[in-house]
Scaffold this motif. Structure first.
Motif: not given
Length: 268
Positions: A2-15, A135-141
């Motif tokens: 239902f919503v656009n799943p292409s956006t992911r919240c990714i924790p900052p990896l520089s710290r 989200n194709r990855e979710r479709c695969i799952k």
């Protein structure tokens, strides 16, 4: 069967990750986010490198360091979780050996298994074109787990005369049991959620995978017709007009077109 799943919240990896916490995967509403989960005090730390994509650099891959601790073993590394994982996978072996009943009823020799069916559905999700908000990855799952409860209940078909509500109840009970075998936890909850999403047709991804379920069945029916010289009309009639997505409709139309080109003209 239902919503656009292409956006992911990714924790900052520089710290470094905060003291006494680690990243845990949770889901809010219908899409995942990352949250903090308190754990035991940290022991000796080590540096590992992770590969990440930089959205602003044309998809280039870079390495960044993240502090991990020896007190945070990988998933499945403890003796108890390893045992649960192997128990779960052993139970899932039945999906490889249980034949799809619809083909057995048609007298097909050596028919596909439940796992065969789910595998090609997962390939469909992998090769399908991008759809807005999907989200194709979710479709695969979803494709991988949508029939997973059949490892216990078997392949229940309309010919068995079991009401849909009762079929769903049995499968839910079996799924719960399988997740107990897995040992519960985050992965088990994800499997439950994916299964329920498909069962309730509750998302754009579920819509698409339900279409893949039907597409895979009629493609297999066509292949069995060609291999065994049979006419398997019922599988095409039972799915006609029931596809929900443009991909499903177009793939089904292609399969039907190929079938019609080889079938003799029959009187109405």
């Amino acid at each position: 069967m239902f919503v656009n799943p292409s956006t992911r919240c990714i924790p900052p990896l520089s710290r470094s990750l905060p003291h006494r916490s680690r990243l845990a995967f949770y889901r809010a509403s219908s899409r995942p986010f990352f949250a903090k989960e308190t754990i035991a005090p940290r022991r000796a730390s080590r540096i590992v490198f992770v590969r990440s994509q930089n959205p602003g650099s044309g998809g280039s891959v870079s390495k960044r360091s993240v502090n991990m601790t020896d007190s945070e073993p990988p998933i499945g590394s403890s003796s108890s979780s390893t045992s649960s994982a192997i128990d779960f996978l052993t139970l899932c072996h039945r999906l490889k050996t249980t034949k799809r009943k619809g083909w057995i009823n048609q007298g097909i020799k050596g028919p596909e298994s439940i796992a065969d069916h789910m595998y090609r559905m997962a390939l469909m999700a992998l090769i399908s074109g991008d759809c807005p908000g999907v989200n194709r990855e979710r479709c695969i799952k979803i494709a991988i787990v949508h029939d997973i409860a059949e490892a216990i209940v078997g392949d229940i078909t309309p010919s068995d005369g079991i009401p849909k509500a009762e079929k769903s109840r049995r499968e839910q009970e079996a799924l719960d049991e399988m997740c107990k075998v897995l040992g519960g936890g985050m992965r088990a909850e994800e499997i439950k959620e994916l299964w329920a999403e498909y069962e309730n047709n509750a998302s754009l991804e579920a819509n698409l995978v339900k279409d893949f379920d039907k597409v895979e069945m009629i493609l297999q029916a066509l292949e069995y017709e060609m291999e065994h010289g049979k006419v398997l009309d019922e599988f095409f009639l039972s799915t006609a007009g029931k596809f929900q997505t443009e991909i499903g409709k177009s793939w089904a139309a292609e399969i039907n077109s190929r079938r019609n080109s080889r079938l003799p003209v029959r009187p109405n």
